[in-house]
Design a protein around this motif. Structure first.
Motif, PDB file in Angstrom:
ATOM      1  N   GLU A  44      57.523  26.494  56.324  1.00 46.89           N
ATOM      2  CA  GLU A  44      58.776  25.595  55.771  1.00 46.89           C
ATOM      3  C   GLU A  44      59.959  25.925  56.741  1.00 46.89           C
ATOM      4  O   GLU A  44      60.902  25.211  56.809  1.00 46.89           O
ATOM      5  N   LEU A  45      60.138  27.162  57.393  1.00 45.30           N
ATOM      6  CA  LEU A  45      61.213  27.461  58.301  1.00 45.30           C
ATOM      7  C   LEU A  45      61.409  26.675  59.328  1.00 45.30           C
ATOM      8  O   LEU A  45      60.106  26.553  60.204  1.00 45.30           O
ATOM      9  N   ALA A  46      62.463  26.084  59.634  1.00 47.32           N
ATOM     10  CA  ALA A  46      62.385  25.335  60.983  1.00 47.32           C
ATOM     11  C   ALA A  46      62.324  26.338  62.096  1.00 47.32           C
ATOM     12  O   ALA A  46      62.735  27.677  61.982  1.00 47.32           O
ATOM     13  N   LEU A  47      62.107  25.649  63.298  1.00 49.14           N
ATOM     14  CA  LEU A  47      61.935  26.607  64.664  1.00 49.14           C
ATOM     15  C   LEU A  47      63.252  27.460  64.979  1.00 49.14           C
ATOM     16  O   LEU A  47      63.218  28.448  65.407  1.00 49.14           O
ATOM     17  N   SER A  48      64.250  26.452  64.641  1.00 54.73           N
ATOM     18  CA  SER A  48      65.676  26.884  64.810  1.00 54.73           C
ATOM     19  C   SER A  48      65.839  28.400  64.147  1.00 54.73           C
ATOM     20  O   SER A  48      66.599  29.161  64.520  1.00 54.73           O
ATOM     21  N   SER A  49      65.344  28.300  62.850  1.00 55.35           N
ATOM     22  CA  SER A  49      65.413  29.445  61.817  1.00 55.35           C
ATOM     23  C   SER A  49      64.728  30.720  62.544  1.00 55.35           C
ATOM     24  O   SER A  49      65.308  31.846  62.434  1.00 55.35           O
ATOM     25  N   ALA A  61      70.830  29.537  56.651  1.00 58.84           N
ATOM     26  CA  ALA A  61      70.763  29.317  55.008  1.00 58.84           C
ATOM     27  C   ALA A  61      69.302  29.233  54.442  1.00 58.84           C
ATOM     28  O   ALA A  61      68.979  30.254  53.538  1.00 58.84           O
ATOM     29  N   ALA A  62      68.510  28.705  55.163  1.00 57.29           N
ATOM     30  CA  ALA A  62      67.059  28.524  54.930  1.00 57.29           C
ATOM     31  C   ALA A  62      66.420  30.066  55.055  1.00 57.29           C
ATOM     32  O   ALA A  62      65.719  30.541  53.931  1.00 57.29           O
ATOM     33  N   ALA A  63      66.515  30.466  56.002  1.00 61.11           N
ATOM     34  CA  ALA A  63      65.903  32.033  56.232  1.00 61.11           C
ATOM     35  C   ALA A  63      66.403  33.020  55.288  1.00 61.11           C
ATOM     36  O   ALA A  63      65.871  33.840  54.879  1.00 61.11           O
ATOM     37  N   ALA A  64      67.979  33.038  55.054  1.00 64.98           N
ATOM     38  CA  ALA A  64      68.455  33.781  54.466  1.00 64.98           C
ATOM     39  C   ALA A  64      68.146  33.761  52.964  1.00 64.98           C
ATOM     40  O   ALA A  64      67.830  34.873  52.101  1.00 64.98           O
ATOM     41  N   ALA A  65      67.581  32.529  52.471  1.00 65.94           N
ATOM     42  CA  ALA A  65      67.341  32.268  50.915  1.00 65.94           C
ATOM     43  C   ALA A  65      65.783  32.948  50.792  1.00 65.94           C
ATOM     44  O   ALA A  65      65.683  33.497  49.934  1.00 65.94           O
ATOM     45  N   MET A  66      65.001  32.612  51.897  1.00 66.65           N
ATOM     46  CA  MET A  66      63.660  33.268  51.921  1.00 66.65           C
ATOM     47  C   MET A  66      63.734  34.866  51.820  1.00 66.65           C
ATOM     48  O   MET A  66      63.101  35.494  51.086  1.00 66.65           O
ATOM     49  N   LEU A  67      64.318  34.986  52.657  1.00 68.30           N
ATOM     50  CA  LEU A  67      64.763  36.801  52.812  1.00 68.30           C
ATOM     51  C   LEU A  67      65.149  37.301  51.427  1.00 68.30           C
ATOM     52  O   LEU A  67      64.567  38.608  51.150  1.00 68.30           O
ATOM     53  N   SER A  68      65.955  36.521  50.914  1.00 71.64           N
ATOM     54  CA  SER A  68      66.603  37.192  49.655  1.00 71.64           C
ATOM     55  C   SER A  68      65.480  37.231  48.652  1.00 71.64           C
ATOM     56  O   SER A  68      65.343  38.167  47.846  1.00 71.64           O
ATOM     57  N   GLU A  69      64.675  36.247  48.646  1.00 75.42           N
ATOM     58  CA  GLU A  69      63.585  36.079  47.440  1.00 75.42           C
ATOM     59  C   GLU A  69      62.590  37.198  47.718  1.00 75.42           C
ATOM     60  O   GLU A  69      62.244  37.703  46.697  1.00 75.42           O
ATOM     61  N   ILE A  70      62.232  37.550  48.846  1.00 72.31           N
ATOM     62  CA  ILE A  70      61.502  38.488  49.242  1.00 72.31           C
ATOM     63  C   ILE A  70      61.946  39.706  48.882  1.00 72.31           C
ATOM     64  O   ILE A  70      61.213  40.887  48.229  1.00 72.31           O
ATOM     65  N   GLU A  71      63.090  40.220  49.405  1.00 78.56           N
ATOM     66  CA  GLU A  71      63.770  41.383  48.832  1.00 78.56           C
ATOM     67  C   GLU A  71      63.886  41.721  47.557  1.00 78.56           C
ATOM     68  O   GLU A  71      63.958  42.833  47.155  1.00 78.56           O
ATOM     69  N   GLN A  72      64.157  40.732  46.749  1.00 81.58           N
ATOM     70  CA  GLN A  72      64.301  40.942  45.216  1.00 81.58           C
ATOM     71  C   GLN A  72      62.933  40.840  44.365  1.00 81.58           C
ATOM     72  O   GLN A  72      63.018  41.100  43.152  1.00 81.58           O
ATOM     73  N   ALA A  73      61.966  40.907  45.052  1.00 77.85           N
ATOM     74  CA  ALA A  73      60.465  40.919  44.321  1.00 77.85           C
ATOM     75  C   ALA A  73      60.145  42.349  44.022  1.00 77.85           C
ATOM     76  O   ALA A  73      60.487  43.271  44.953  1.00 77.85           O
ATOM     77  N   ASP A  74      59.467  42.420  42.899  1.00 74.88           N
ATOM     78  CA  ASP A  74      59.158  43.657  42.497  1.00 74.88           C
ATOM     79  C   ASP A  74      57.870  44.233  42.893  1.00 74.88           C
ATOM     80  O   ASP A  74      57.615  45.147  43.125  1.00 74.88           O
ATOM     81  N   ARG A  75      57.277  42.841  43.302  1.00 79.03           N
ATOM     82  CA  ARG A  75      55.839  43.276  43.864  1.00 79.03           C
ATOM     83  C   ARG A  75      55.557  41.886  44.832  1.00 79.03           C
ATOM     84  O   ARG A  75      56.130  40.898  44.784  1.00 79.03           O
ATOM     85  N   LEU A  76      54.900  42.278  45.938  1.00 77.88           N
ATOM     86  CA  LEU A  76      54.787  41.222  46.963  1.00 77.88           C
ATOM     87  C   LEU A  76      53.286  41.213  47.552  1.00 77.88           C
ATOM     88  O   LEU A  76      52.669  42.284  47.631  1.00 77.88           O
ATOM     89  N   ALA A  77      53.067  40.089  47.690  1.00 78.90           N
ATOM     90  CA  ALA A  77      51.744  39.508  48.273  1.00 78.90           C
ATOM     91  C   ALA A  77      51.779  38.721  49.609  1.00 78.90           C
ATOM     92  O   ALA A  77      52.638  38.055  49.649  1.00 78.90           O
TER      93      ALA A  77
END
Length: 194
Positions: A44-49, A61-77
């Protein structure tokens, strides 16, 4: 409540992709298991992102939001297809900005899984799991993905749902019966293959 994030690493975010279905099955299982579970899709990230991330610039903004969600996860898959023996470039580009951590990895591929599973058990790690900053936990390999039957696809969806449900905070992922059986077959084939 602990946060589980499942990353769909397929560059094509359409819901009819098997990686998208596997991602959603994992999320459903996580919710059943008591997690605050959700997913993000790299496609879902644009090529420019992605270009911005690759060049080391400030994420949009889109990439920063996705990175923030990933960083805040207690568990990641992570769920992604194997492309030319490695993860897709957009996934590795995104994770080049993520702090090092463990993650449960699910890889789909056109080749038989046992061929790659034997590499993972050897002294050298395959580049297929080389996602920047990620130490893989219990990799799940789904082979011959282009030719498996509808029933086999359903079995894999159920397996991923079980993985999500069993993702207890602070504990290792417990393989399902299907995965345990696949491991047994892979070991047998690897012994005969040698």
């Amino acid at each position: 409540m602990h946060r589980l994030i499942v990353v769909n690493g397929h560059p094509d975010p359409r819901q009819e992709r098997f990686c998208a279905a596997l991602t959603q099955a994992y999320v459903r299982g996580g919710k059943t298991g008591g997690w605050d579970a959700s997913s993000v899709s790299v496609g879902e990230l644009a090529l420019s992102s992605l270009q911005c991330l690759a060049e080391g610039d400030q994420p949009d903004a889109a990439a920063a939001a996705m990175l923030s969600e990933i960083e805040q996860a207690d568990r990641l898959a992570l769920v992604f297809p194997l492309w030319f023996d490695k993860p897709p470039a957009p996934l590795t580009t995104l994770f080049s900005r993520v702090a090092p951590r463990k993650a449960h990895i699910v890889v789909t591929m056109d080749m038989p899984a046992f061929a790659y599973r034997s590499i993972l058990r050897g002294p050298e790690r395959s580049p297929m799991l080389a996602v920047p900053g990620i130490e893989p936990e219990e990799p799940v390999l789904i082979g011959c993905v282009s030719s498996i039957s509808l029933e086999q696809r359903r079995d894999w969806l159920e397996t991923l749902r079980e993985y999500g449900e069993r993702s207890r905070f602070g504990s290792a992922v417990v393989p399902s019966r299907v995965q345990a059986f696949a491991d047994m077959i892979d070991r047998t084939v690897a012994q005969l293959w040698a």
